[in-house]
Design a protein around this motif. Structure first.
Motif, PDB file in Angstrom:
ATOM      1  N   HIS A 462     -47.067 -37.264  63.026  1.00 28.97           N
ATOM      2  CA  HIS A 462     -48.202 -37.092  62.120  1.00 28.97           C
ATOM      3  C   HIS A 462     -47.891 -36.131  60.969  1.00 28.97           C
ATOM      4  O   HIS A 462     -48.509 -36.229  59.909  1.00 28.97           O
ATOM      5  CB  HIS A 462     -49.431 -36.568  62.883  1.00 28.97           C
ATOM      6  N   CYS A 463     -46.971 -35.191  61.205  1.00 33.62           N
ATOM      7  CA  CYS A 463     -46.821 -34.147  60.185  1.00 33.62           C
ATOM      8  C   CYS A 463     -45.376 -33.884  59.744  1.00 33.62           C
ATOM      9  O   CYS A 463     -45.149 -33.017  58.893  1.00 33.62           O
ATOM     10  CB  CYS A 463     -47.438 -32.834  60.680  1.00 33.62           C
ATOM     11  N   LYS A 464     -44.387 -34.582  60.292  1.00 33.14           N
ATOM     12  CA  LYS A 464     -43.005 -34.295  59.906  1.00 33.14           C
ATOM     13  C   LYS A 464     -42.819 -34.544  58.410  1.00 33.14           C
ATOM     14  O   LYS A 464     -43.467 -35.406  57.812  1.00 33.14           O
ATOM     15  CB  LYS A 464     -42.030 -35.150  60.723  1.00 33.14           C
ATOM     16  N   ALA A 465     -41.924 -33.771  57.794  1.00 36.31           N
ATOM     17  CA  ALA A 465     -41.724 -33.860  56.343  1.00 36.31           C
ATOM     18  C   ALA A 465     -40.231 -33.962  56.033  1.00 36.31           C
ATOM     19  O   ALA A 465     -39.397 -33.386  56.744  1.00 36.31           O
ATOM     20  CB  ALA A 465     -42.310 -32.628  55.660  1.00 36.31           C
ATOM     21  N   PRO A 466     -39.859 -34.697  54.970  1.00 35.42           N
ATOM     22  CA  PRO A 466     -38.438 -34.806  54.595  1.00 35.42           C
ATOM     23  C   PRO A 466     -37.853 -33.438  54.281  1.00 35.42           C
ATOM     24  O   PRO A 466     -38.539 -32.547  53.766  1.00 35.42           O
ATOM     25  CB  PRO A 466     -38.470 -35.704  53.352  1.00 35.42           C
ATOM     26  N   GLU A 467     -36.568 -33.267  54.600  1.00 37.56           N
ATOM     27  CA  GLU A 467     -35.883 -32.007  54.354  1.00 37.56           C
ATOM     28  C   GLU A 467     -34.694 -32.264  53.435  1.00 37.56           C
ATOM     29  O   GLU A 467     -33.841 -33.102  53.726  1.00 37.56           O
ATOM     30  CB  GLU A 467     -35.401 -31.409  55.677  1.00 37.56           C
ATOM     31  N   GLU A 468     -34.662 -31.556  52.332  1.00 39.33           N
ATOM     32  CA  GLU A 468     -33.573 -31.723  51.360  1.00 39.33           C
ATOM     33  C   GLU A 468     -32.368 -30.896  51.792  1.00 39.33           C
ATOM     34  O   GLU A 468     -32.455 -29.671  51.905  1.00 39.33           O
ATOM     35  CB  GLU A 468     -34.042 -31.293  49.969  1.00 39.33           C
ATOM     36  N   ILE A 469     -31.236 -31.555  52.024  1.00 40.66           N
ATOM     37  CA  ILE A 469     -30.013 -30.866  52.441  1.00 40.66           C
ATOM     38  C   ILE A 469     -28.855 -31.388  51.591  1.00 40.66           C
ATOM     39  O   ILE A 469     -28.646 -32.607  51.514  1.00 40.66           O
ATOM     40  CB  ILE A 469     -29.718 -31.095  53.938  1.00 40.66           C
ATOM     41  N   PRO A 470     -28.084 -30.503  50.934  1.00 38.94           N
ATOM     42  CA  PRO A 470     -26.956 -30.942  50.100  1.00 38.94           C
ATOM     43  C   PRO A 470     -25.916 -31.713  50.911  1.00 38.94           C
ATOM     44  O   PRO A 470     -25.760 -31.506  52.121  1.00 38.94           O
ATOM     45  CB  PRO A 470     -26.371 -29.625  49.562  1.00 38.94           C
ATOM     46  N   THR A 471     -25.172 -32.577  50.228  1.00 40.53           N
ATOM     47  CA  THR A 471     -24.175 -33.423  50.891  1.00 40.53           C
ATOM     48  C   THR A 471     -23.112 -32.602  51.604  1.00 40.53           C
ATOM     49  O   THR A 471     -22.728 -32.915  52.738  1.00 40.53           O
ATOM     50  CB  THR A 471     -23.504 -34.352  49.863  1.00 40.53           C
ATOM     51  N   ASP A 472     -22.620 -31.527  50.957  1.00 39.49           N
ATOM     52  CA  ASP A 472     -21.569 -30.735  51.594  1.00 39.49           C
ATOM     53  C   ASP A 472     -22.065 -30.057  52.867  1.00 39.49           C
ATOM     54  O   ASP A 472     -21.322 -29.885  53.836  1.00 39.49           O
ATOM     55  CB  ASP A 472     -21.013 -29.688  50.618  1.00 39.49           C
ATOM     56  N   GLU A 473     -23.354 -29.706  52.878  1.00 38.80           N
ATOM     57  CA  GLU A 473     -23.928 -29.101  54.087  1.00 38.80           C
ATOM     58  C   GLU A 473     -24.048 -30.139  55.202  1.00 38.80           C
ATOM     59  O   GLU A 473     -23.823 -29.840  56.382  1.00 38.80           O
ATOM     60  CB  GLU A 473     -25.304 -28.514  53.759  1.00 38.80           C
ATOM     61  N   LEU A 474     -24.407 -31.377  54.831  1.00 34.82           N
ATOM     62  CA  LEU A 474     -24.485 -32.452  55.821  1.00 34.82           C
ATOM     63  C   LEU A 474     -23.132 -32.693  56.472  1.00 34.82           C
ATOM     64  O   LEU A 474     -23.036 -32.916  57.685  1.00 34.82           O
ATOM     65  CB  LEU A 474     -24.998 -33.745  55.175  1.00 34.82           C
ATOM     66  N   LEU A 475     -22.072 -32.647  55.670  1.00 35.45           N
ATOM     67  CA  LEU A 475     -20.721 -32.834  56.206  1.00 35.45           C
ATOM     68  C   LEU A 475     -20.371 -31.709  57.179  1.00 35.45           C
ATOM     69  O   LEU A 475     -19.772 -31.937  58.231  1.00 35.45           O
ATOM     70  CB  LEU A 475     -19.707 -32.893  55.072  1.00 35.45           C
ATOM     71  N   LYS A 476     -20.762 -30.472  56.837  1.00 37.86           N
ATOM     72  CA  LYS A 476     -20.488 -29.334  57.720  1.00 37.86           C
ATOM     73  C   LYS A 476     -21.236 -29.465  59.043  1.00 37.86           C
ATOM     74  O   LYS A 476     -20.762 -29.030  60.085  1.00 37.86           O
ATOM     75  CB  LYS A 476     -20.884 -28.025  57.034  1.00 37.86           C
ATOM     76  N   LEU A 477     -22.432 -30.083  58.991  1.00 36.84           N
ATOM     77  CA  LEU A 477     -23.236 -30.234  60.195  1.00 36.84           C
ATOM     78  C   LEU A 477     -22.671 -31.287  61.141  1.00 36.84           C
ATOM     79  O   LEU A 477     -23.043 -31.325  62.320  1.00 36.84           O
ATOM     80  CB  LEU A 477     -24.679 -30.601  59.825  1.00 36.84           C
ATOM     81  N   GLY A 478     -21.785 -32.140  60.625  1.00 39.00           N
ATOM     82  CA  GLY A 478     -21.163 -33.139  61.492  1.00 39.00           C
ATOM     83  C   GLY A 478     -21.435 -34.572  61.112  1.00 39.00           C
ATOM     84  O   GLY A 478     -20.922 -35.490  61.771  1.00 39.00           O
ATOM     85  N   PHE A 479     -22.239 -34.815  60.072  1.00 42.26           N
ATOM     86  CA  PHE A 479     -22.472 -36.188  59.635  1.00 42.26           C
ATOM     87  C   PHE A 479     -21.203 -36.740  58.983  1.00 42.26           C
ATOM     88  O   PHE A 479     -20.465 -36.012  58.319  1.00 42.26           O
ATOM     89  CB  PHE A 479     -23.623 -36.254  58.630  1.00 42.26           C
ATOM     90  N   SER A 480     -20.980 -38.034  59.195  1.00 38.71           N
ATOM     91  CA  SER A 480     -19.815 -38.670  58.574  1.00 38.71           C
ATOM     92  C   SER A 480     -20.146 -39.071  57.149  1.00 38.71           C
ATOM     93  O   SER A 480     -21.318 -39.218  56.777  1.00 38.71           O
ATOM     94  CB  SER A 480     -19.407 -39.907  59.376  1.00 38.71           C
ATOM     95  N   GLN A 481     -19.096 -39.266  56.336  1.00 30.93           N
ATOM     96  CA  GLN A 481     -19.310 -39.686  54.958  1.00 30.93           C
ATOM     97  C   GLN A 481     -19.982 -41.054  54.922  1.00 30.93           C
ATOM     98  O   GLN A 481     -20.806 -41.343  54.044  1.00 30.93           O
ATOM     99  CB  GLN A 481     -17.970 -39.736  54.219  1.00 30.93           C
ATOM    100  N   THR A 482     -19.641 -41.905  55.917  1.00 28.36           N
ATOM    101  CA  THR A 482     -20.252 -43.241  55.987  1.00 28.36           C
ATOM    102  C   THR A 482     -21.760 -43.132  56.190  1.00 28.36           C
ATOM    103  O   THR A 482     -22.541 -43.846  55.544  1.00 28.36           O
ATOM    104  CB  THR A 482     -19.638 -44.046  57.149  1.00 28.36           C
ATOM    105  N   GLN A 483     -22.186 -42.236  57.075  1.00 36.48           N
ATOM    106  CA  GLN A 483     -23.621 -42.037  57.304  1.00 36.48           C
ATOM    107  C   GLN A 483     -24.314 -41.522  56.053  1.00 36.48           C
ATOM    108  O   GLN A 483     -25.407 -41.972  55.698  1.00 36.48           O
ATOM    109  CB  GLN A 483     -23.842 -41.040  58.455  1.00 36.48           C
TER     110      GLN A 483
END
Length: 568
Positions: A462-483
Motif C-alpha cells: 500500500h505504501c512502498k515507494a521507488p528508491e533512486e540509487i545510482p548505477t555504480d551503487e547498484l553494482l556495489k550492492l551485487g546487481f549484475s550489469q545485465t539486471q
C-alpha cells in the motif's frame, strides 16, 4: 464434522474457467479432505485463488446476490437464528429474516445441504447470499468467539499463587506474590496474548529489570516494545504465566519449559511454547506462538523461485536420500520442513519425526518429543524409527556424529530423510558434516538436496515507494550489469495504517543446492566450502544474496532488508 464442500459443479467451474489445472484442483481437494474444511476455504488458504476471485466467479455463474460482509453489522443478527452447531458445521452464517425467508451468508452457493439444515432448524425458507470467504471466516470467528477475557482460559489456582515461598531475595515482592486481587492480572495477560495473535507476532518477551518491566513482541522478525507495566507487578505476571503453562510457580532458581493452549473460538485455538529464565531481577519469560496454519501453506507461497521449488519437489518425490534445511534460529526451517511433510503425508506412507520440541501437530504423522533427561535423544529416536518400517523420517536437528551416521545410513537404505543443521550456507553444510566426522563418500552418496534460507520482511504494497540509487551503487550492492540494463526499480519502506514501519509479513529467501556428480567429486577430493560453492554456482545455483536481490527486482522487499539478512 464440517462440510468439505466438494461439490462437483464448483470444482468443474474452476477448471472450465481456466483458473486451476486438474492437478491443482486434485491437490486442493486432498488438502480440503485432510483438514476437514471447505474447498473454497482451502483454495483461499493455500492462495491458489483469492476470496474475491471465487466470489466474483460464483456471482457470474450462479447469479447469487453478492454482499460485502464488512458493510454488515454482525451484532444485529437475531440470536434466535444463531444455531452455533450448524454455523460451525457448515461454515455459513444466518444474516437476517425478510418475510418467511432466512438469508444465509456462504462462500459456496452450491452447498445445498447447509441451506436445507438452516431451513429445517429455523422453519423458514433459506436463501444463499454470496460473500467473500476470508470475510466470512472473520465473521464466523466473531460470532463463535468465546469470552477470552474470562477466567476459563486456564483456571487460576489461588492457593498455588498464595503458596509462593518468599526468600530473602524475594521480600521486595512479598506483598505482590500472595495471590490477592489477581483478576486484573488475568485480564491484562489475556489481553496481551490476544493482542500478540492479532498483530501477527511470533514471540512475546516478558522482561524484568531493576526499575522497569517491559513486554515486547517480535513482529516480522523485529522486536517491538508494546507495554511497560509497573515493575512491582513482576512476580504476579510471572506467576500467572507459569500457572497457565502448568509450571512450578514455587521454583524460580532454574529454567522451566511449558505450553499453553489458548482457545480463541469454538473452532480455533493457538498454542504457546513457554520458556522461563531466572535473571538477577526476576524471571524472564519468552513465549513462542505456534500457529498450525503456517504448516498448511502451499510450497508455492513460501517464496521459492520456480526453479528452486521444482528442485525441492523433485527431491521430495524420490524414495530415498537426504534433504537438509539450514539457517539460523528463526529463519523458517520448520515451516519449510513441515510443508514438505504435508506434501508427503499420504495414506501410503509411514512418516515419523523426532523434534525438540514438537511445535505443530500434524495429523497422520508420528511425532516424537525428544526427552534428554529420559535418554530419548535424536539418535535413539532415529534408531527406533528404523525398526518401525518407515518410509519418511524427519530429524529435528543433526547435532552430533551419532545422529548424522544413523540418518545417513537410513538415507542409504531406502528411506527419505529430512533434517536441519545450523550453518550459514548450503556449501558450509557439507563441510560441517565432514568436520563432524562423516566420511565424504557417505555424504556424496546420501545427500540429495541442501536448502539454506533466511526470512526477509515484505514491503507493504500500500505504501512502498521507488528508491533512486545510482548505477555504480547498484553494482556495489551485487546487481549484475545485465539486471541494471534490463531496468531495476528498487522500492523502500514508507509506513502506513496497513503495516509496521513499511513492512507487512515475511518472505523466504533461499539457496537451493542439488547434489551433482561434480559437487560429489569436490567433496571426495576434500574440497572446502568455497570450492563447493564455486562449483554450485557454475551449475546455476543462486546464493542467498543473489536470491535476495532478485526479490528486490520483483518489488517484494527492499535493499536495506536484504542487507540486514544476507552478507555482501
Amino acid at each position: 464434522m464440517p462440510s468439505t464442500g466438494l461439490h462437483l459443479g464448483l470444482s468443474t467451474l474452476f477448471i472450465r474457467k481456466g483458473l486451476l489445472s486438474e492437478e491443482q484442483l486434485a491437490e486442493a481437494i486432498a488438502q480440503s479432505r485432510k483438514h476437514k474444511q471447505s474447498l473454497v476455504r482451502t483454495l483461499v488458504t493455500i492462495q491458489l485463488l483469492s476470496a474475491r476471485e471465487v466470489a466474483d466467479l460464483c456471482y457470474e455463474e450462479y447469479g447469487t446476490p453478492l454482499l460485502d460482509l464488512n458493510e454488515f453489522d454482525i451484532s444485529a443478527i437475531p440470536d434466535e437464528y444463531l444455531n452455533k452447531k450448524l454455523i460451525e458445521k457448515h461454515k455459513c452464517l444466518p444474516l437476517f429474516k425478510r418475510g418467511n425467508r432466512l438469508y444465509i451468508a456462504t462462500s459456496d452457493p452450491t452447498n445445498i445441504a447447509a441451506l436445507e439444515d438452516f431451513q429445517f432448524s429455523a422453519g423458514l425458507h433459506a436463501e444463499a447470499i454470496l460473500v467473500e470467504d476470508d470475510k466470512l471466516t472473520k465473521a464466523l470467528e466473531t460470532v463463535l468467539e468465546e469470552d477470552i477475557t474470562a477466567l476459563d482460559l486456564s483456571a487460576i489456582d489461588e492457593e498455588a499463587l498464595a503458596g509462593i515461598e518468599v526468600t530473602d531475595t524475594d521480600k521486595r515482592d512479598e506483598e505482590l506474590s500472595d495471590g490477592k486481587d489477581d483478576a486484573p492480572i488475568v485480564i491484562y495477560i489475556n489481553k496481551i496474548l490476544t493482542d500478540a495473535i492479532r498483530k501477527g507476532a511470533s514471540d512475546l518477551h516478558f522482561e524484568p529489570y531493576e526499575k522497569r518491566y517491559r513486554i515486547r513482541f517480535r513482529i516480522d522478525g523485529i522486536l517491538q516494545e508494546v507495554s511497560e507495566p509497573p515493575v512491582n507487578l513482576s512476580a504476579r505476571i510471572s506467576a500467572r504465566l507459569k500457572v497457565m503453562s502448568k509450571l512450578d510457580i514455587a521454583e524460580r532458581r532454574v529454567p522451566q519449559d511449558g505450553r499453553i493452549k489458548m482457545k480463541m473460538s469454538r473452532t480455533k485455538s493457538i498454542d504457546f511454547r513457554v520458556s522461563t529464565l531466572p535473571t538477577i531481577w526476576g524471571e524472564k519469560i519468552v513465549m513462542r506462538i505456534l500457529d498450525s496454519s503456517s504448516a498448511q501453506l502451499g510450497i508455492e507461497k513460501l517464496g521459492y523461485e520456480d526453479d528452486q521449488r521444482l528442485m525441492y519437489e523433485e527431491m521430495l518425490a524420490k524414495p530415498q536420500g537426504m534433504i537438509l534445511v539450514t539457517g539460523p534460529t528463526g529463519s523458517g526451517k520448520t515451516v519449510s520442513l513441515y510443508t514438505g511433510l504435508n506434501i508427503l503425508n499420504t495414506a501410503e506412507r509411514n512418516i515419523s519425526t523426532a523434534e525438540d520440541p514438537v511445535e505443530i501437530n500434524l495429523e497422520g504423522v508420528n511425532q516424537v518429543h525428544i526427552n534428554l533427561k529420559a535418554g530419548l535423544t535424536f539418535a535413539s529416536a532415529l534408531r527406533s524409527f528404523l525398526r518401525q518400517d518407515p518410509d519418511v523420517v524427519m530429524v529435528g536437528e543433526i547435532r552430533d556424529l551419532e545422529t548424522a551416521e544413523i540418518a545417513i545410513k537410513a538415507a542409504q537404505t531406502g528411506h527419505l530423510v529430512l533434517s536441519t543443521l545450523h550453518t550459514n550456507s548450503a556449501a558450509e553444510t557439507l563441510t560441517r558434516l565432514i568436520n563432524m566426522g562423516v566420511p565424504g563418500y557417505n555424504i556424496a552418496s546420501s545427500v540429495n538436496l541442501i536448502i539454506a534460507q533466511r526470512l526477509s520482511r515484505r514491503l507493504c504494497q500500500h505504501c512502498k515507494a521507488p528508491e533512486e540509487i545510482p548505477t555504480d551503487e547498484l553494482l556495489k550492492l551485487g546487481f549484475s550489469q545485465t539486471q541494471i540494463d534490463a531496468g531495476i526499480t528498487p522500492y523502500k519502506p514508507v509506513g502506513c495504517e496497513h503495516c509496521t514501519a513499511g513492512y507487512k509479513g515475511r518472505v523466504g529467501i533461499y539457496e537451493v543446492m542439488k547434489m551433482s556428480d561434480e559437487i560429489a567429486r569436490t567433496i571426495m577430493e576434500g574440497g572446502n566450502s568455497l570450492q563447493i560453492l564455486k562449483q554450485a554456482k557454475v551449475q546455476g545455483m543462486r546464493d542467498l544474496r543473489d536470491s535476495g536481490l532478485l526479490k528486490v527486482t520483483q518489488g517484494v522487499t527492499s535493499i536495506a532488508e536484504i542487507n540486514r539478512v544476507t552478507s555482501f
